[in-house]
Design a protein around this motif. Structure first.
Motif, PDB file in Angstrom:
ATOM      1  N   MET A 156       0.965  -1.210   0.035  1.00 14.89           N
ATOM      2  CA  MET A 156      -0.006   0.076   0.206  1.00 14.89           C
ATOM      3  C   MET A 156       0.736   1.249   0.005  1.00 14.89           C
ATOM      4  N   VAL A 157       1.968   1.220   0.925  1.00 13.52           N
ATOM      5  CA  VAL A 157       2.770   2.412   0.863  1.00 13.52           C
ATOM      6  C   VAL A 157       3.601   2.543  -0.458  1.00 13.52           C
ATOM      7  N   ASN A 163       1.066   4.030  -3.067  1.00 10.61           N
ATOM      8  CA  ASN A 163       0.681   5.321  -2.587  1.00 10.61           C
ATOM      9  C   ASN A 163       1.687   6.130  -3.131  1.00 10.61           C
ATOM     10  N   LEU A 164       3.028   5.743  -2.910  1.00 12.18           N
ATOM     11  CA  LEU A 164       4.068   6.683  -3.555  1.00 12.18           C
ATOM     12  C   LEU A 164       3.974   6.887  -5.057  1.00 12.18           C
ATOM     13  N   VAL A 168       1.378   6.840  -6.764  1.00 15.20           N
ATOM     14  CA  VAL A 168       0.075   7.594  -7.223  1.00 15.20           C
ATOM     15  C   VAL A 168       0.529   9.060  -6.908  1.00 15.20           C
ATOM     16  N   ALA A 169       1.251   9.400  -5.730  1.00 13.33           N
ATOM     17  CA  ALA A 169       1.789  10.554  -5.321  1.00 13.33           C
ATOM     18  C   ALA A 169       2.712  11.199  -6.555  1.00 13.33           C
ATOM     19  N   VAL A 181       0.433  12.287  -9.431  1.00 15.80           N
ATOM     20  CA  VAL A 181      -0.493  13.477  -9.323  1.00 15.80           C
ATOM     21  C   VAL A 181       0.325  14.711  -9.338  1.00 15.80           C
ATOM     22  N   LEU A 182       1.760  14.645  -8.787  1.00 20.14           N
ATOM     23  CA  LEU A 182       2.756  15.778  -8.775  1.00 20.14           C
ATOM     24  C   LEU A 182       3.386  16.087 -10.148  1.00 20.14           C
ATOM     25  N   THR A 183       3.259  14.911 -10.981  1.00 21.71           N
ATOM     26  CA  THR A 183       3.848  15.306 -12.397  1.00 21.71           C
ATOM     27  C   THR A 183       2.982  16.152 -13.293  1.00 21.71           C
ATOM     28  N   PRO A 184       3.602  17.398 -13.460  1.00 24.29           N
ATOM     29  CA  PRO A 184       2.555  18.455 -14.330  1.00 24.29           C
ATOM     30  C   PRO A 184       1.991  17.787 -15.476  1.00 24.29           C
ATOM     31  N   LEU A 214       0.683  14.825 -15.951  1.00 23.40           N
ATOM     32  CA  LEU A 214      -0.539  13.669 -15.438  1.00 23.40           C
ATOM     33  C   LEU A 214      -0.401  12.305 -16.247  1.00 23.40           C
ATOM     34  N   ILE A 223      -1.048   9.411 -16.919  1.00 23.69           N
ATOM     35  CA  ILE A 223      -2.266   8.259 -16.571  1.00 23.69           C
ATOM     36  C   ILE A 223      -2.937   7.793 -17.889  1.00 23.69           C
ATOM     37  N   PRO A 274      -3.776   2.111  -3.855  1.00 25.92           N
ATOM     38  CA  PRO A 274      -3.969   3.026  -4.874  1.00 25.92           C
ATOM     39  C   PRO A 274      -3.718   2.707  -6.218  1.00 25.92           C
ATOM     40  N   GLY A 275      -4.214   3.207  -7.428  1.00 27.36           N
ATOM     41  CA  GLY A 275      -3.822   2.926  -8.594  1.00 27.36           C
ATOM     42  C   GLY A 275      -4.807   1.768  -9.224  1.00 27.36           C
ATOM     43  N   LEU A 307      -5.369   2.948 -12.879  1.00 27.36           N
ATOM     44  CA  LEU A 307      -5.155   4.129 -13.254  1.00 27.36           C
ATOM     45  C   LEU A 307      -4.006   4.244 -14.266  1.00 27.36           C
ATOM     46  N   PHE A 356       0.081  13.274   2.817  1.00 28.12           N
ATOM     47  CA  PHE A 356      -0.621  12.384   1.936  1.00 28.12           C
ATOM     48  C   PHE A 356      -2.174  12.931   2.078  1.00 28.12           C
ATOM     49  N   LEU A 405      -1.972  15.360  -0.954  1.00 27.36           N
ATOM     50  CA  LEU A 405      -2.025  14.810  -2.039  1.00 27.36           C
ATOM     51  C   LEU A 405      -3.245  14.231  -2.394  1.00 27.36           C
ATOM     52  N   LEU A 420      -5.031  17.073  -3.798  1.00 25.80           N
ATOM     53  CA  LEU A 420      -4.517  17.622  -5.202  1.00 25.80           C
ATOM     54  C   LEU A 420      -5.043  16.529  -6.283  1.00 25.80           C
ATOM     55  N   ARG A 453      -6.855  17.480  -9.722  1.00 25.34           N
ATOM     56  CA  ARG A 453      -6.143  17.087 -10.885  1.00 25.34           C
ATOM     57  C   ARG A 453      -6.911  16.238 -12.139  1.00 25.34           C
ATOM     58  N   GLN A 484      -9.484   6.932  -7.105  1.00 24.50           N
ATOM     59  CA  GLN A 484      -8.097   6.271  -6.830  1.00 24.50           C
ATOM     60  C   GLN A 484      -7.303   7.201  -6.132  1.00 24.50           C
ATOM     61  N   LYS A 503      -8.001   7.159  -1.934  1.00 27.61           N
ATOM     62  CA  LYS A 503      -6.832   6.329  -1.295  1.00 27.61           C
ATOM     63  C   LYS A 503      -5.678   7.007  -0.590  1.00 27.61           C
ATOM     64  N   LEU A 516      -4.661   6.698   3.330  1.00 37.03           N
ATOM     65  CA  LEU A 516      -3.520   6.324   4.139  1.00 37.03           C
ATOM     66  C   LEU A 516      -2.943   7.514   5.038  1.00 37.03           C
ATOM     67  N   LYS A 555      -7.827   6.919 -22.513  1.00 40.00           N
ATOM     68  CA  LYS A 555      -7.331   7.129 -23.574  1.00 40.00           C
ATOM     69  C   LYS A 555      -7.433   6.203 -24.576  1.00 40.00           C
TER      70      LYS A 555
END
Lengths: 89, 171, 127
Positions: free
Chosen positions: B81-82, B85-86, B88-89, B92-95, B97, B99, B127-128, B144, C19, C22, C25, C29, C38, C42, C46, C98
């Motif tokens: 899960m961790v 999560n990283l 998905v983080a 989300v943080l990539t301009p 996106l 996916i 997540p994902g 995702l 988190f 995030l 966000l 987005r 998702q 989620k 966490l 897509k």
């Protein structure tokens, strides 16, 4: 009654506030009912954790109970609305 | 559910009473006599209403071996899960996106309904990926960032890390 | 020992808050309800779990109660997001995709056909 916050507490509170604002933006914008429900659900979870953190800051145990009940009620609400969307109520 | 291992009705009733009472104790975290008595009464009513659908195995499901593998499962699950999560983080943080969402399917090897429930919930909590629907052996997963669509490949990618341990608990 | 718990608790709390952010966000987005489910729910799950556990570490007397909340969130959140996703899908909200990968639509189509055939049979029998 003074409340002593250290710098980390303030940063955490600020981050959670921004998270709540972002959730609320989605709640207002929609565009679909399920988007709003999902945003409300995320806000419930965020608020529950904010309540727990505030309970720690104020040193009040009762906040934990409130957070738990809040999470339970939010969960039930989402389930009911999801059932409604599916057409099963 | 394997009908052959179904526990008798009184056992199932006691088991649900016991479980509901444990949940009550966890929620109240109080051992004062009035609260405990109320809890006993409330869980008795709940158990009387729901024991037939709530449990099939009764106490037989609780074994030392299962507990050990459940611990392994939970730790493994937290790690996955961790990690997810990283991931998905990062998305989300990539301009831009990056996916590629879609709904894929795979077939599970699990036969037990509880095992399927645990698998579906684990997939959802990572997540994902999340479970849109479960029909018999088929899982429909919203992913995702779809990389493969072939059911066998999907199975290897998503379900295998969970199922390896679940097969040990439930079989 | 207490010092270690305090540090651990604060680390968990900060990770949790990040988190939660995030998650917010993510739901702003991402393009459609399914992807938002998702990232949004989620990452927030966490975050909440980590933050509440952190508070439990800061104040060990509260650890049991915070563990109860964490377990409840971990059990309830997948169920509600799954219910919401299925409800939305059956409410005819199409996922954004897509490459148009959608195995579930195929299944629903087949199921719908079967149901229609059965209904047709039943009405025939009635006649």
């Amino acid at each position: 009654m003074g409340l002593s916050l250290n710098i980390i507490d303030i940063i955490v509170l600020a981050i959670i506030s921004v998270a709540l604002i972002l959730d609320f933006y989605r709640f207002v914008r929609g565009p679909l009912a399920s988007d709003r429900v999902m945003a409300a659900d995320t806000m419930t979870v965020t608020t529950a954790s904010l309540l727990v953190f505030l309970g720690y800051l104020f040193d009040r145990y009762i906040y934990l109970d409130i957070a738990l009940i809040y999470a339970v009620l939010g969960f039930i609400g989402v389930i009911v609305i999801a059932r409604y969307l599916e057409g099963g109520v | 559910m394997q009908t052959k291992s179904l526990a008798s009705k009184p056992v199932r009733f006691l088991y649900s009473w016991f479980l509901f009472f444990i949940v009550w104790l966890a929620f109240t975290t109080s051992f004062q006599l009035p609260e405990v008595l109320t809890g006993l009464a409330v869980s008795l009513i709940l158990a009387a209403i729901s024991y037939e659908t709530f449990t099939g195995w009764g106490f037989k499901g609780i074994k030392l071996r299962n507990m050990w593998w459940s611990m392994v499962y939970i730790l493994n699950f937290i790690w996955l899960m961790v990690k997810a999560n990283l991931n998905v983080a990062r998305i989300v943080l990539t301009p831009s996106l990056p996916i590629n969402p879609g709904i894929v399917e795979f077939e599970t090897k699990l036969t037990n309904v509880y095992a399927k429930m645990v698998l579906a919930n684990s997939i959802t909590l990572t997540p994902g990926t999340f479970t849109v629907d479960v029909v018999d052996n088929k899982f429909y997963i919203h992913w995702l960032d779809v990389t493969v669509t072939d059911p066998h490949e999907v199975y290897k990618e998503i379900a295998e890390p969970f199922e390896r341990i679940l097969l040990k608990i439930f079989n | 020992m207490e010092q270690v718990l305090t540090y651990l608790g604060y680390i968990l709390i900060v990770i949790g808050a990040i988190f939660l952010f995030l998650g917010g966000l993510g739901i702003v987005r991402l393009p459609d309800i399914y992807s938002r489910l998702q990232a949004g729910t989620k990452a927030s799950t966490l975050g909440a779990m980590s933050l509440i556990l952190g508070v439990g570490f800061l104040n060990p007397a509260w650890l049991v109660k915070s563990l109860v909340i964490v377990i409840f969130i971990a059990l309830s959140n997948p169920i509600s997001s799954h219910a919401l996703a299925r409800g939305s899908y059956r409410h005819n909200i199409k996922p954004w995709s897509k490459e148009d990968i959608d195995a579930y639509r195929q299944y629903l189509k087949e199921e719908g056909q079967k149901e229609r055939e059965e209904e047709a049979k039943q009405t025939e029998n009635k006649d």
